[in-house]
Design a protein around this motif. Structure first.
Motif, PDB file in Angstrom:
ATOM      1  N   GLN A  96       0.839  -1.195   0.000  1.00 25.42           N
ATOM      2  CA  GLN A  96       0.000   0.000   0.000  1.00 25.42           C
ATOM      3  C   GLN A  96       0.882   1.256   0.000  1.00 25.42           C
ATOM      4  O   GLN A  96       1.946   1.273   0.628  1.00 25.42           O
ATOM      5  N   PRO A  97       0.439   2.310  -0.688  1.00 22.05           N
ATOM      6  CA  PRO A  97       1.226   3.559  -0.734  1.00 22.05           C
ATOM      7  C   PRO A  97       1.584   4.101   0.646  1.00 22.05           C
ATOM      8  O   PRO A  97       2.659   4.668   0.829  1.00 22.05           O
ATOM      9  N   GLU A  98       0.695   3.910   1.640  1.00 19.10           N
ATOM     10  CA  GLU A  98       0.966   4.424   2.985  1.00 19.10           C
ATOM     11  C   GLU A  98       2.239   3.810   3.577  1.00 19.10           C
ATOM     12  O   GLU A  98       2.936   4.444   4.361  1.00 19.10           O
ATOM     13  N   ALA A  99       2.518   2.566   3.214  1.00 24.85           N
ATOM     14  CA  ALA A  99       3.700   1.883   3.741  1.00 24.85           C
ATOM     15  C   ALA A  99       4.982   2.533   3.237  1.00 24.85           C
ATOM     16  O   ALA A  99       6.024   2.431   3.879  1.00 24.85           O
ATOM     17  N   LEU A 100       4.911   3.206   2.111  1.00 26.90           N
ATOM     18  CA  LEU A 100       6.096   3.841   1.530  1.00 26.90           C
ATOM     19  C   LEU A 100       6.266   5.288   1.981  1.00 26.90           C
ATOM     20  O   LEU A 100       7.361   5.825   1.934  1.00 26.90           O
ATOM     21  N   ARG A 101       5.203   5.894   2.440  1.00 23.36           N
ATOM     22  CA  ARG A 101       5.254   7.312   2.809  1.00 23.36           C
ATOM     23  C   ARG A 101       6.161   7.600   3.989  1.00 23.36           C
ATOM     24  O   ARG A 101       6.683   8.692   4.126  1.00 23.36           O
ATOM     25  N   ARG A 102       6.370   6.623   4.865  1.00 20.73           N
ATOM     26  CA  ARG A 102       7.230   6.821   6.030  1.00 20.73           C
ATOM     27  C   ARG A 102       8.621   7.301   5.613  1.00 20.73           C
ATOM     28  O   ARG A 102       9.240   8.116   6.285  1.00 20.73           O
ATOM     29  N   LEU A 103       9.109   6.819   4.476  1.00 22.95           N
ATOM     30  CA  LEU A 103      10.450   7.186   4.027  1.00 22.95           C
ATOM     31  C   LEU A 103      10.530   8.632   3.549  1.00 22.95           C
ATOM     32  O   LEU A 103      11.608   9.222   3.530  1.00 22.95           O
TER      33      LEU A 103
END
Length: 140
Positions: free
Chosen positions: A99-106
């Motif tokens: 999911q895109p949210e999982a990548l936003r942390r970076l």
């Protein structure tokens, strides 16, 4: 590693690109600088990796012309030169069900505990990321 833009065969060029960006640390770096440039100390805080390791990966990405750097005072900032690589990584993530949210942390800023000028705009410009990190270690 040579610049990836001079392929003998298109399939070889694509294979070289995928092999180059295929390491997890490089994928994390590309996501971290995909939306906004970042200095090495910011990448250290986000990726929780040693500076030496990050620098090695950045060197490979720079030689492949995927990232570029510039110096601002004592800080070296990195940014993407090929924004399409971020789109490629986002599509790959979608293909494997991430999911895109999982990548936003970076890509989030500011990052708690990060001593970089972007996460601490009011920081004394004379302090480098290294000096700020040393100071916070001495306080704890």
């Amino acid at each position: 590693m040579a610049n990836i833009s001079n392929p003998d065969l298109p399939s070889e060029a694509i294979s070289r690109l995928l092999a180059l960006i295929g390491q997890p640390a490089r994928i994390q770096i590309l996501f971290a600088i995909g939306e906004q440039e970042a200095c090495v100390c910011h990448l250290e805080a986000v990726l929780e990796m040693r500076q030496a390791s990050i620098s090695q990966h950045l060197m490979v990405l720079r030689k492949a012309n995927l990232v570029t750097s510039y110096r601002d005072g004592r800080n070296i900032f990195y940014r993407l030169t090929q924004p399409g690589v971020l789109t490629l990584l986002q599509q790959a993530a979608q293909l494997v069900g991430i999911q895109p949210e999982a990548l936003r942390r970076l890509a989030l800023r500011p990052v708690k505990g990060c001593p970089c000028p972007q996460c601490n705009p009011g920081m004394d410009p004379q302090l480098t990321c290294q000096k700020a990190r040393s100071k916070s270690k001495n306080i704890s």
